[in-house]
Design an enzyme around this catalytic site. Structure first.
Site, PDB file in Angstrom:
ATOM      1  N   SER A  20       0.844  -1.259  -0.099  1.00 31.28           N
ATOM      2  CA  SER A  20       0.045   0.161   0.074  1.00 31.28           C
ATOM      3  C   SER A  20       1.024   1.091   0.034  1.00 31.28           C
ATOM      4  CB  SER A  20      -1.014   0.009   1.093  1.00 31.28           C
ATOM      5  OG  SER A  20      -1.845   0.953   1.128  1.00 31.28           O
ATOM      6  N   ASN A  21       0.414   2.355   0.398  1.00 32.13           N
ATOM      7  CA  ASN A  21       1.255   3.600   0.467  1.00 32.13           C
ATOM      8  C   ASN A  21       0.448   4.565   1.526  1.00 32.13           C
ATOM      9  OD1 ASN A  21      -1.068   5.398  -0.986  1.00 32.13           O
ATOM     10  ND2 ASN A  21      -0.868   3.926  -2.317  1.00 32.13           N
ATOM     11  N   PRO A  22       1.315   5.661   1.729  1.00 31.84           N
ATOM     12  CA  PRO A  22       0.687   6.343   3.081  1.00 31.84           C
ATOM     13  C   PRO A  22      -0.459   7.061   2.999  1.00 31.84           C
ATOM     14  CG  PRO A  22       3.071   6.896   2.488  1.00 31.84           C
ATOM     15  CD  PRO A  22       2.413   6.273   1.385  1.00 31.84           C
TER      16      PRO A  22
END
Ligand code: CTP
Length: 404
Positions: free
Chosen positions: A211-213
């Protein structure tokens, strides 16, 4: 709808007349109708009711003095003007009307109004003789001749000074109805907007994922402002902690494939599609149904591309005479303009919002952002500030084209 003002930011400016006490109930009613309310008061208003009363009723600090540095951090006149979708002057006294008409900026209310670009609702209240005075009548006529100003009341009846006549503040219900009429008649009234926001999450096994932030804040700000402009808004939202503002239809998804399915079922029916999600570009070729045990050596995970939600949606509506306005976001760390414009062309978009995520105060998780908006002809906007303020400016660019 029980809360017709959901998602609306309303600034209430209180003038110095006895009807100021009625502004207290008015603020309460606006909040009951779902609005977020901030209050500015003239010095005269503070003689009739206290800022503390208004602070409690509005749930926000009250702006009373442009030159008080302790109030500057609250939101000052420029911030309040940027924040508000609609300004209500209640009560608008003869003096306050005259100062507004003259373009003066000599207190918290008039400085804020001068900096405010949106609609203003005037709710006059004063003694009958003052209302009927030729100067007051000329002032009011000149103000309401401008499209920016609307007026509700005054009404006839017994006045605080014992007189009976024209000059009472409009009844509470009438005030709220007038506010609602302006708010729901926003430039996006009757339009449908679809927004993707947040990250996607691609499982490797039951306990691990790619995923990513992204926190979804920018996409949700775009959605919230569209709602405030009158649109019916659906957000396809990836897994985030951020609580979406009320008044939006929210469809929760986890993966890029789920986001794609949710978007493809809706994109043909909307007037604007805003792709603000940070979609994971890859997913595991094989997702293990059981937890993968770690070994000693190097692990290899084979990744395959996820669908491009925006490009697929764009292809689907391409050529439709009533296709939505398409807007993408581009998070870049270098060569911002070149990459952003490349994506605009490749995905056949109308607009792209580029943000340099390498800069402090912009991008993932931050409450503020700094963006450049491009269309096919070049740069259209540079904007910086809170994500909601930036979203407002971006919608300003969208509204310059035909929507729907
Ligand atoms: N987007 C999407 N689906 C994807 C990837 C991106 O809908 N699988 C959308 C994003 O919501 C955003 C825009 O496309 O509006 C970003 O374009 P993209 O070229 O994918 O940007 P990056 O992922 O940053 O591309 P790159 O890694 O090549 O810079």
């Amino acid at each position: 709808m029980t809360e017709p003002l959901l998602g609306r930011n309303i600034a209430v400016a209180v003038g110095g007349g006895i009807a100021a006490y009625k502004a207290c109930d008015f603020v309460r009613e606006l909040r009951r109708a779902g609005a977020e309310v901030r209050v500015a008061m003239t010095k005269g208003a503070c003689e009739f009711i206290t800022p503390l009363t208004m602070q409690n009723l509005s749930g926000n600090p009250v702006f009373t003095d442009t030159f008080d540095s302790s109030q500057d951090h609250l939101y000052g006149h420029l911030q309040l003007a940027k924040w508000a979708d609609l300004f209500v002057i209640a009560p608008a006294t003869a003096d306050l009307l005259a100062r507004i008409k003259a373009g003066l900026g000599n207190d918290a209310v008039t400085t804020t109004l001068l900096a405010f670009r949106g609609p203003v609702l005037l709710a006059p209240a004063m003694n009958t003789a003052m209302w009927e005075h030729a100067e007051t009548q000329a002032t009011v006529a000149a103000l309401v001749a401008q499209p920016k100003y609307r007026m509700v009341g005054p009404v006839a009846g017994p006045l605080a000074d014992g007189d009976v006549g024209m000059g009472r503040l409009a009844e509470l219900k009438e005030l709220v109805t007038a506010v609602t009429a302006i708010a729901v008649a926003g430039p996006l009234a009757g339009k449908r907007v679809l927004v993707t926001a947040g990250p996607t999450r691609e499982a490797l096994d039951p306990v691990r994922f790619i995923s990513n932030p992204s926190t979804g804040k920018m996409g949700l700000a775009m959605a919230e402002v569209a709602r405030a402009l009158g649109a019916v808004v659906t957000v396809v939202l990836g897994p985030v902690e951020t609580v979406p503002p009320r008044g939006l239809e929210v469809i929760r998804v986890t993966t890029a494939d789920e986001m794609l399915a949710a978007v493809m079922g809706r994109v043909e029916a909307v007037d604007v599609f805003v792709a603000a999600a940070a979609v994971s570009d890859w997913k595991a070729e094989q997702v293990s149904s059981t937890k993968v045990k770690k070994g000693e050596g190097v692990e290899t995970v084979r990744l395959v591309r996820t669908p491009d939600v925006l490009a697929t949606a764009s292809a689907k509506v391409h050529g439709n005479p009533k296709r939505p306005v398409l807007m993408g976001f581009a998070a870049e760390t270098h060569d911002v303009e070149a990459y952003a414009r490349g994506k605009l062309t490749k995905k056949r978009l109308d607009l792209i919002v580029a943000n340099d995520v390498s800069q402090a105060g912009a991008g993932f998780g931050s409450d503020s952002n700094r963006v450049i908006v491009f269309d096919g002809t070049g740069e259209r906007l540079r904007a910086e500030g809170s994500k909601r303020d930036v979203a407002k400016e971006i919608w300003g660019v969208v509204l310059e084209r035909r929507v729907g």
